[in-house]
Design an enzyme around this catalytic site. Structure first.
Site, PDB file in Angstrom:
ATOM      1  N   HIS A 143     -10.526  -6.130  -2.460  1.00  0.00           N
ATOM      2  CA  HIS A 143     -11.615  -5.886  -1.510  1.00  0.00           C
ATOM      3  C   HIS A 143     -12.731  -5.198  -2.296  1.00  0.00           C
ATOM      4  O   HIS A 143     -12.604  -4.026  -2.659  1.00  0.00           O
ATOM      5  CB  HIS A 143     -11.146  -4.989  -0.364  1.00  0.00           C
ATOM      6  N   ASP A 164     -12.423 -10.251  -0.799  1.00  0.00           N
ATOM      7  CA  ASP A 164     -13.720 -10.320  -0.112  1.00  0.00           C
ATOM      8  C   ASP A 164     -14.685  -9.434  -0.886  1.00  0.00           C
ATOM      9  O   ASP A 164     -14.273  -8.457  -1.522  1.00  0.00           O
ATOM     10  CB  ASP A 164     -13.648  -9.979   1.382  1.00  0.00           C
ATOM     11  N   GLU A 197      -6.325 -10.609  -1.166  1.00  0.00           N
ATOM     12  CA  GLU A 197      -7.156 -10.327   0.021  1.00  0.00           C
ATOM     13  C   GLU A 197      -8.636 -10.278  -0.342  1.00  0.00           C
ATOM     14  O   GLU A 197      -9.392  -9.434   0.140  1.00  0.00           O
ATOM     15  CB  GLU A 197      -6.737  -8.996   0.670  1.00  0.00           C
ATOM     16  N   GLU A 223       0.798  -1.237   0.000  1.00  0.00           N
ATOM     17  CA  GLU A 223       0.000   0.000   0.000  1.00  0.00           C
ATOM     18  C   GLU A 223       0.828   1.284   0.000  1.00  0.00           C
ATOM     19  O   GLU A 223       0.564   2.210   0.772  1.00  0.00           O
ATOM     20  CB  GLU A 223      -0.981  -0.020   1.195  1.00  0.00           C
ATOM     21  N   ASN A 262       2.021  -5.233  -3.119  1.00  0.00           N
ATOM     22  CA  ASN A 262       0.612  -5.516  -2.837  1.00  0.00           C
ATOM     23  C   ASN A 262      -0.146  -4.217  -2.561  1.00  0.00           C
ATOM     24  O   ASN A 262       0.328  -3.362  -1.806  1.00  0.00           O
ATOM     25  CB  ASN A 262       0.552  -6.411  -1.587  1.00  0.00           C
TER      26      ASN A 262
HETATM   27  O1  G3I Z   1      -3.719  -7.243  18.850  1.00  0.00           O
HETATM   28  C1  G3I Z   1      -4.703  -6.411  19.448  1.00  0.00           C
HETATM   29  C2  G3I Z   1      -5.237  -7.042  20.668  1.00  0.00           C
HETATM   30  O2  G3I Z   1      -4.211  -7.160  21.615  1.00  0.00           O
HETATM   31  C3  G3I Z   1      -6.397  -6.208  21.213  1.00  0.00           C
HETATM   32  O3  G3I Z   1      -6.988  -6.862  22.299  1.00  0.00           O
HETATM   33  C4  G3I Z   1      -7.445  -5.970  20.139  1.00  0.00           C
HETATM   34  C5  G3I Z   1      -8.567  -5.086  20.610  1.00  0.00           C
HETATM   35  O4  G3I Z   1      -9.164  -4.397  19.546  1.00  0.00           O
HETATM   36  O5  G3I Z   1      -6.832  -5.386  19.049  1.00  0.00           O
HETATM   37  C6  G3I Z   1      -5.827  -6.209  18.471  1.00  0.00           C
HETATM   38  O6  G3I Z   1      -5.277  -5.637  17.317  1.00  0.00           O
HETATM   39  C7  G3I Z   1      -6.128  -5.583  16.190  1.00  0.00           C
HETATM   40  C8  G3I Z   1      -5.600  -6.519  15.116  1.00  0.00           C
HETATM   41  O7  G3I Z   1      -6.340  -6.354  13.934  1.00  0.00           O
HETATM   42  C9  G3I Z   1      -5.680  -7.978  15.540  1.00  0.00           C
HETATM   43  O8  G3I Z   1      -7.022  -8.355  15.741  1.00  0.00           O
HETATM   44  C10 G3I Z   1      -6.135  -4.154  15.704  1.00  0.00           C
HETATM   45  O9  G3I Z   1      -6.794  -3.331  16.657  1.00  0.00           O
HETATM   46  C11 G3I Z   1      -6.816  -4.056  14.361  1.00  0.00           C
HETATM   47  O10 G3I Z   1      -6.602  -2.743  13.849  1.00  0.00           O
HETATM   48  C12 G3I Z   1      -6.225  -5.055  13.405  1.00  0.00           C
HETATM   49  O11 G3I Z   1      -6.911  -4.940  12.179  1.00  0.00           O
HETATM   50  C13 G3I Z   1      -6.276  -5.509  11.065  1.00  0.00           C
HETATM   51  C14 G3I Z   1      -5.995  -4.440  10.032  1.00  0.00           C
HETATM   52  O12 G3I Z   1      -5.403  -5.036   8.894  1.00  0.00           O
HETATM   53  C15 G3I Z   1      -5.052  -3.375  10.579  1.00  0.00           C
HETATM   54  O13 G3I Z   1      -4.738  -2.436   9.618  1.00  0.00           O
HETATM   55  C16 G3I Z   1      -7.193  -6.573  10.484  1.00  0.00           C
HETATM   56  O14 G3I Z   1      -7.309  -7.648  11.409  1.00  0.00           O
HETATM   57  C17 G3I Z   1      -6.629  -7.096   9.162  1.00  0.00           C
HETATM   58  O15 G3I Z   1      -7.596  -7.878   8.536  1.00  0.00           O
HETATM   59  C18 G3I Z   1      -6.307  -5.919   8.259  1.00  0.00           C
HETATM   60  O16 G3I Z   1      -5.738  -6.439   7.085  1.00  0.00           O
HETATM   61  C19 G3I Z   1      -5.408  -5.479   6.070  1.00  0.00           C
HETATM   62  C20 G3I Z   1      -4.176  -5.991   5.359  1.00  0.00           C
HETATM   63  O17 G3I Z   1      -3.140  -6.237   6.292  1.00  0.00           O
HETATM   64  C21 G3I Z   1      -3.722  -5.018   4.278  1.00  0.00           C
HETATM   65  N1  G3I Z   1      -4.803  -4.701   3.359  1.00  0.00           N
HETATM   66  C22 G3I Z   1      -6.056  -4.262   4.002  1.00  0.00           C
HETATM   67  C23 G3I Z   1      -6.513  -5.282   5.028  1.00  0.00           C
HETATM   68  C24 G3I Z   1      -7.849  -4.888   5.606  1.00  0.00           C
HETATM   69  O18 G3I Z   1      -7.776  -3.702   6.324  1.00  0.00           O
END
Ligand code: G3I
Length: 301
Positions: free
Chosen positions: A205, A234, A232, A127, A169
């Site tokens: 997406h 969906d 990715e 990105e 990516n």
């Molecule tokens: O790890 C913490 C955990 O300790 C805490 O309890 C919890 C409470 O909210 O948060 C956890 O972290 C979260 C993490 O996912 C794991 O679940 C973050 O807040 C959350 O922001 C994070 O979101 C991820 C996101 O990337 C972050 O930018 C999504 O799961 C993940 O699906 C998403 O994936 C991205 C790709 O990497 C890049 N392309 C877009 C895609 C979708 O946004």
């Protein structure tokens, strides 16, 4: 074939899912994973904040839970992602200049070296281009270290793991538009100058429809001499979801260098998109109509 992975394999492709280490104790989740998919991507566990929580101190425990599951099952692993403006550890977020550049390249070297030989493809950079019509790089702390940060990352990744395919990516690069054309021009430049790059990831997406020029866009990247991976996927649930998933499969199968498809989660309830119900299995793990249309498209022709 009777599963996504087996059917894709019959076409010389893989079919993967993004998975979370924390869900590997969920038996419904793991049984679908093991039955249907032959590739995995760590949804968060191989990112910079997860793997280098303090500078120079690495933690691969959750990444390894995913890698070990995949390896024991003969699944490919897509590494995601070595450098990204988001999900940086706090210490890196506040760095700049040559100190950040050195830290970033060290991160690439250390993580790619740790997983050397285990990763099918790495998202080396994620990105890095701006949304909209500018075709510019996204402003970020990494970009401010100099425009050559992307090629420096790819060279470091190649040196660290010469067997991994190295991907760029991004999202909103699925159709032919100013952002995807900017990526296209970077890839063409890298190929002409011998910067190591092997693949482009189209995150894919999607809302309720697929861009009409999706296949043409995949084809133009392939024509540069790189593989294309749908990384990715969906798609918002609605009356068109099953058809749209089939369209994605057909577009990939129509381009020989489109080598695999990854959906960004297993069940709707595992998805970052929550109420969009954008995946192939419902919250109970049942196959949706989109699953069947995907499988049928993989088996067609
Ligand atoms: O790890 C913490 C955990 O300790 C805490 O309890 C919890 C409470 O909210 O948060 C956890 O972290 C979260 C993490 O996912 C794991 O679940 C973050 O807040 C959350 O922001 C994070 O979101 C991820 C996101 O990337 C972050 O930018 C999504 O799961 C993940 O699906 C998403 O994936 C991205 C790709 O990497 C890049 N392309 C877009 C895609 C979708 O946004």
């Amino acid at each position: 074939g009777t599963t996504l992975g087996a059917s894709a394999a019959e076409k010389g492709r893989y079919f993967g899912a993004a998975i979370a280490a924390g869900r590997l104790s969920d038996s419904t989740y793991v049984s679908i994973l093991n039955r249907e998919f032959n590739s995995v991507t760590a949804e968060n566990e191989m990112k910079w904040d997860a793997t280098e929580p303090s500078q120079g101190s690495f933690n691969f425990s959750n990444g390894d839970r995913i890698a070990n599951h995949a390896i024991s099952r003969g699944m490919k692993i897509r590494g995601h992602a070595l450098l990204w403006h988001a999900q940086q550890p706090p210490w890196a977020q506040n760095m700049s200049g040559s100190a950040l550049r050195n830290a970033a390249i060290n991160h690439v070297t250390r993580v790619a070296s740790y997983y050397r030989g285990k990763i099918h493809s790495w998202d080396v950079v994620n990105e890095a281009f701006a949304d909209g019509t500018s075709g510019a790089r996204r402003d970020s702390n990494l970009q401010r270290t100099g425009n050559d940060w992307i090629e420096a990352a790819f060279r470091a990744a190649r040196a660290a793991d010469p067997g991994a395919k190295l991907c760029y990516n991004d999202y909103n690069t699925d159709s032919i538009n100013p952002k995807s054309t900017a990526v296209y021009n970077m890839v063409r430049d890298f190929k002409s100058r011998g910067v190591p790059i092997d693949c482009v990831g189209l995150q894919s997406h999607f809302g309720t429809t697929i861009p009409s020029d999706y296949q043409a866009n995949i084809q133009r990247f392939a024509d540069l001499g790189v593989d294309v991976q749908i990384t990715e996927l969906d798609i918002t649930q609605g009356s068109n979801q099953a058809n749209a998933y089939a369209q994605v499969v057909r577009a990939c199968l129509a381009v020989s260098r489109c080598t695999g498809i990854t959906v960004w989660g297993i069940r709707d309830s595992d998805s970052w998109r929550g109420g969009d119900n954008a995946l192939l299995f419902d919250a109970s793990g049942n196959k949706k109509a989109a699953y069947t249309s995907t499988l049928n498209a993989l088996n067609a022709g």
